[in-house]
Design a protein around this motif. Structure first.
Motif, PDB file in Angstrom:
ATOM      1  N   ASP A   1      13.787  -8.476  -2.115  1.00  0.00           N
ATOM      2  CA  ASP A   1      13.135  -8.813  -0.859  1.00  0.00           C
ATOM      3  C   ASP A   1      11.653  -8.464  -0.863  1.00  0.00           C
ATOM      4  N   GLN A   2      11.274  -7.457  -1.632  1.00  0.00           N
ATOM      5  CA  GLN A   2       9.867  -7.089  -1.767  1.00  0.00           C
ATOM      6  C   GLN A   2       9.538  -7.017  -3.260  1.00  0.00           C
ATOM      7  N   PRO A   3       8.394  -7.545  -3.653  1.00  0.00           N
ATOM      8  CA  PRO A   3       8.062  -7.571  -5.088  1.00  0.00           C
ATOM      9  C   PRO A   3       7.682  -6.207  -5.627  1.00  0.00           C
ATOM     10  N   LEU A   4       7.860  -6.047  -6.923  1.00  0.00           N
ATOM     11  CA  LEU A   4       7.352  -4.885  -7.651  1.00  0.00           C
ATOM     12  C   LEU A   4       6.299  -5.382  -8.630  1.00  0.00           C
ATOM     13  N   TYR A   5       5.239  -4.613  -8.790  1.00  0.00           N
ATOM     14  CA  TYR A   5       4.160  -4.997  -9.682  1.00  0.00           C
ATOM     15  C   TYR A   5       4.073  -4.005 -10.836  1.00  0.00           C
ATOM     16  N   ALA A   6       3.770  -4.521 -12.027  1.00  0.00           N
ATOM     17  CA  ALA A   6       3.667  -3.652 -13.198  1.00  0.00           C
ATOM     18  C   ALA A   6       2.580  -2.600 -13.031  1.00  0.00           C
ATOM     19  N   ARG A   7       1.593  -2.864 -12.153  1.00  0.00           N
ATOM     20  CA  ARG A   7       0.543  -1.864 -11.951  1.00  0.00           C
ATOM     21  C   ARG A   7       1.085  -0.589 -11.312  1.00  0.00           C
ATOM     22  N   LEU A   8       2.293  -0.655 -10.712  1.00  0.00           N
ATOM     23  CA  LEU A   8       2.890   0.552 -10.134  1.00  0.00           C
ATOM     24  C   LEU A   8       3.225   1.575 -11.212  1.00  0.00           C
ATOM     25  N   TRP A   9       3.410   1.136 -12.436  1.00  0.00           N
ATOM     26  CA  TRP A   9       3.596   2.063 -13.549  1.00  0.00           C
ATOM     27  C   TRP A   9       2.471   1.890 -14.577  1.00  0.00           C
ATOM     28  N   GLY A  10       1.331   1.402 -14.120  1.00  0.00           N
ATOM     29  CA  GLY A  10       0.194   1.183 -15.003  1.00  0.00           C
ATOM     30  C   GLY A  10      -0.614   2.445 -15.234  1.00  0.00           C
ATOM     31  N   ASN A  11      -1.476   2.388 -16.237  1.00  0.00           N
ATOM     32  CA  ASN A  11      -2.292   3.540 -16.620  1.00  0.00           C
ATOM     33  C   ASN A  11      -3.617   3.592 -15.879  1.00  0.00           C
TER      34      ASN A  11
ATOM     35  N   THR B   1       6.343   8.062 -23.706  1.00  0.00           N
ATOM     36  CA  THR B   1       6.464   9.224 -22.830  1.00  0.00           C
ATOM     37  C   THR B   1       6.951   8.819 -21.450  1.00  0.00           C
ATOM     38  N   PHE B   2       6.640   7.594 -21.032  1.00  0.00           N
ATOM     39  CA  PHE B   2       6.894   7.123 -19.669  1.00  0.00           C
ATOM     40  C   PHE B   2       7.613   5.773 -19.764  1.00  0.00           C
ATOM     41  N   ILE B   3       8.872   5.733 -19.306  1.00  0.00           N
ATOM     42  CA  ILE B   3       9.702   4.526 -19.416  1.00  0.00           C
ATOM     43  C   ILE B   3      10.179   4.111 -18.032  1.00  0.00           C
ATOM     44  N   VAL B   4      10.191   2.804 -17.780  1.00  0.00           N
ATOM     45  CA  VAL B   4      10.548   2.241 -16.473  1.00  0.00           C
ATOM     46  C   VAL B   4      11.756   1.324 -16.620  1.00  0.00           C
ATOM     47  N   LEU B   5      12.689   1.430 -15.673  1.00  0.00           N
ATOM     48  CA  LEU B   5      13.880   0.590 -15.629  1.00  0.00           C
ATOM     49  C   LEU B   5      13.985  -0.023 -14.241  1.00  0.00           C
ATOM     50  N   VAL B   6      14.117  -1.339 -14.151  1.00  0.00           N
ATOM     51  CA  VAL B   6      14.217  -2.036 -12.869  1.00  0.00           C
ATOM     52  C   VAL B   6      15.601  -2.665 -12.749  1.00  0.00           C
ATOM     53  N   SER B   7      16.316  -2.343 -11.678  1.00  0.00           N
ATOM     54  CA  SER B   7      17.674  -2.869 -11.488  1.00  0.00           C
ATOM     55  C   SER B   7      17.664  -4.377 -11.348  1.00  0.00           C
TER      56      SER B   7
ATOM     57  N   PRO C   1       0.804  -1.227   0.000  1.00  0.00           N
ATOM     58  CA  PRO C   1       0.000   0.000   0.000  1.00  0.00           C
ATOM     59  C   PRO C   1       0.836   1.276   0.000  1.00  0.00           C
ATOM     60  N   ALA C   2       2.020   1.232   0.627  1.00  0.00           N
ATOM     61  CA  ALA C   2       2.855   2.432   0.692  1.00  0.00           C
ATOM     62  C   ALA C   2       3.425   2.804  -0.676  1.00  0.00           C
ATOM     63  N   ILE C   3       3.926   1.801  -1.405  1.00  0.00           N
ATOM     64  CA  ILE C   3       4.461   2.076  -2.737  1.00  0.00           C
ATOM     65  C   ILE C   3       3.325   2.476  -3.681  1.00  0.00           C
ATOM     66  N   THR C   4       2.203   1.779  -3.585  1.00  0.00           N
ATOM     67  CA  THR C   4       1.054   2.101  -4.428  1.00  0.00           C
ATOM     68  C   THR C   4       0.593   3.530  -4.173  1.00  0.00           C
ATOM     69  N   PHE C   5       0.614   3.947  -2.906  1.00  0.00           N
ATOM     70  CA  PHE C   5       0.225   5.307  -2.529  1.00  0.00           C
ATOM     71  C   PHE C   5       1.153   6.337  -3.168  1.00  0.00           C
ATOM     72  N   PHE C   6       2.459   6.086  -3.099  1.00  0.00           N
ATOM     73  CA  PHE C   6       3.424   7.015  -3.678  1.00  0.00           C
ATOM     74  C   PHE C   6       3.272   7.101  -5.198  1.00  0.00           C
ATOM     75  N   GLN C   7       3.035   5.954  -5.809  1.00  0.00           N
ATOM     76  CA  GLN C   7       3.027   5.923  -7.266  1.00  0.00           C
ATOM     77  C   GLN C   7       1.701   6.316  -7.877  1.00  0.00           C
ATOM     78  N   THR C   8       0.593   6.136  -7.137  1.00  0.00           N
ATOM     79  CA  THR C   8      -0.727   6.378  -7.736  1.00  0.00           C
ATOM     80  C   THR C   8      -1.610   7.329  -6.947  1.00  0.00           C
TER      81      THR C   8
ATOM     82  N   GLY D   1       3.579   8.764 -13.456  1.00  0.00           N
ATOM     83  CA  GLY D   1       4.101   8.952 -14.808  1.00  0.00           C
ATOM     84  C   GLY D   1       3.000   8.927 -15.853  1.00  0.00           C
ATOM     85  N   SER D   2       1.970   8.112 -15.623  1.00  0.00           N
ATOM     86  CA  SER D   2       0.840   8.058 -16.553  1.00  0.00           C
ATOM     87  C   SER D   2       0.047   9.361 -16.529  1.00  0.00           C
TER      88      SER D   2
END
Length: 503
Positions: free
Chosen positions: A225-235, A213-219, A179-186, A197-198
């Motif tokens: 340790d914690q997953p990332l979801y594509a919806r974090l950069w979703g439209n 217009t909006f490009i994402v790079l994941v190291s 929820p914290a990452i989702t809050f920051f991103q959306t 970005g959307s």
């Protein structure tokens, strides 16, 4: 493939085309609707927009939506582009920028109730019998003309500290990662909203027709340790052309962009032209806005087949660039290599580039783990600032660094003189910005002696989002999109511009 006149494709007589052209005849309509004539009666009650709606009405892009976009930018933007370095997992402010020397004499003492003030804990700390205070074992020194305190873990960032605007008073309501990452991103803790970005893509469009217009790079070298979801950069509910596009290292930087093996691609343009006509035919019949979005995405993909290999090619980068960004920068997909790629994308006027680096969630063994994280990111982060500055890009590029929340002053689990961990702490944490529109060499906001509560100039997540949009020339209250009967915006019903950090 036989060649037809431009309009001939609309005259093709096949069962599918005939059915599409007829939309819904009486028999099909009565067959397909579960309520039969009852549905027709419902349609008369709800109005003509339910059935037989015009493409414009079906698109949900009425006059107000067009007026909203026409008004943008709302004022002269300070930033033409953004690079957002997201440190996923929650970097500890104690080991980076929020220097608390007074904690050394309090090591091991229980966090005073007057400081905690009954604030909730995560399930990982709630059952601890005590909350022992854990001072950072790392040294801090003052750097630059501003004499800013920075941890010894970040020597390269310390060297560019006079270019940074460090905000020590961020806070959030979310206490767990997703929820914290989702809050920051959306702007909302629940999934489904458009990412930041959307929103920028939707509001301002593109300055480069050959790249998204909006490009994402994941190291690839961040601890997973914690997953990332594509919806974090979703439209979210915005048209799909505004979603973030992930670029990867390796043979296929963008999935499904390359031609299949054995296909030379010579007739690709002709195929796309016919596909566009089919989509236009469907759009004229049903008025689905996603059809137009798909048309533009197919066209973008065709142009990207040339543009992506060019921007991903590092062979023209001089050795001094790789040396400046660090040894990892020669390894595609690492954080350092992604920082170089981000600079190249910004040079191509890509409007929003976001890097994610995982591994900052250090509940135990923090001293060792955070040392590894800083080593993987510190040099390249500072190099990006220096690189943008010397190319004249920093003056109209906004650089953002930070995670989804901070860490607790107390140790989660065991505490020794050299080992401890820290739990999630949303009440106060540190981020920094640099470049277009923000004051360089500024430390903004203050926390108490325990970095547990904010004592001066609090900055909410929505305030950060509102300020970022402002720097892009967007009034966060006016950039809205109607969905399911309500007008939504990135900052929901909150957010104020943090004027104290603006240059």
């Amino acid at each position: 493939m036989s060649h037809h006149h431009d309009d001939d494709i609309f005259k093709l007589h096949t069962p599918d085309f005939d059915q599409l052209n007829k939309k819904l005849d009486r028999r099909t309509f009565l067959t397909k609707t579960t309520l039969g004539l009852g549905a027709l009666a419902m349609g008369s009650l709800l109005g003509k927009e339910l059935f037989g709606s015009t493409p414009k009405a079906a698109a949900g892009a009425g006059g107000l939506e067009a007026d909203i976009l026409k008004a943008l930018p709302h004022f002269a933007p300070k930033a033409k582009r953004v690079v957002y370095l997201f440190m996923s997992g929650g970097p500890s402010q104690f080991e980076t920028f929020d220097y608390k020397p007074g904690l050394e004499k309090l090591m091991g003492q229980n966090l005073p109730a007057s400081v905690r003030q009954g604030q909730r804990l995560t399930g990982m700390s709630a059952n601890q019998s005590a909350l022992p205070i854990a001072p950072s074992i790392f040294k801090f020194n003052q750097h630059g003309e501003t004499r800013t305190w920075v941890s010894e873990l970040l020597p390269h960032t310390a060297a560019v500290v006079d270019d940074l605007c460090i905000v020590k008073s961020l806070y959030s309501e979310a206490i767990n990662h997703d929820p914290a990452i989702t809050f920051f991103q959306t702007g909302n803790q629940l999934p489904g909203r458009p990412s930041i970005g959307s929103w920028v893509s939707y509001g301002l469009g593109s300055d480069n027709n050959n790249l998204p217009t909006f490009i994402v790079l994941v190291s690839k070298n961040g601890q997973k340790d914690q997953p990332l979801y594509a919806r974090l950069w979703g439209n979210g509910f915005l048209p799909s052309k505004h979603q973030g596009v992930q670029f990867r290292a390796g043979k296929d930087p963008v999935l499904y962009l390359n031609d299949p093996d054995g296909y030379d691609g010579k007739d690709r343009k002709e195929m796309l032209e016919y596909l566009t006509k089919l989509n236009q035919l469907q759009n004229s019949a049903y008025g689905d806005p996603e059809v137009e979005a798909r048309i533009s995405q197919y066209e973008m993909a065709y142009r990207m087949q040339t543009a992506v290999p060019e921007v991903m090619d590092m062979k023209d980068e001089p050795d001094e660039i790789f040396e400046m960004y660090g040894p990892d920068s020669r390894d595609p997909g690492t954080y350092a290599a992604n920082c170089i790629l981000a600079r190249k994308l910004l040079e191509k006027d890509v409007k929003f580039v976001q890097l994610y680096h995982q591994g900052w969630d250090q509940h135990g063994n923090l001293p060792t783990a955070i040392t590894t994280q800083c080593k993987a990111t510190d040099q390249a982060t500072a190099a990006l600032i220096k690189d943008l500055k010397r190319r004249g890009l920093l003056e109209d590029t906004l650089v953002v660094w930070g995670g989804e929340f901070g860490r607790t002053v107390y140790s989660q689990g065991k505490l020794t003189a050299t080992d401890y961990g820290r739990d999630h702490h949303p009440r106060c944490f540190t981020m920094w910005m640099a470049g277009a529109g923000v004051k360089a060499g500024l430390s903004y906001g203050e926390t108490d002696d325990f970095s547990y509560n904010i004592v001066k100039d609090p900055v909410h997540v929505h305030d950060f989002q509102a300020t970022l949009l402002y720097l892009m020339g967007i009034d966060h209250e006016r950039l809205t999109y109607k969905f399911q009967g309500r007008r939504f915006r990135l900052t929901d019903v909150e957010g104020k511009i943090v004027k104290g950090i603006l240059s």
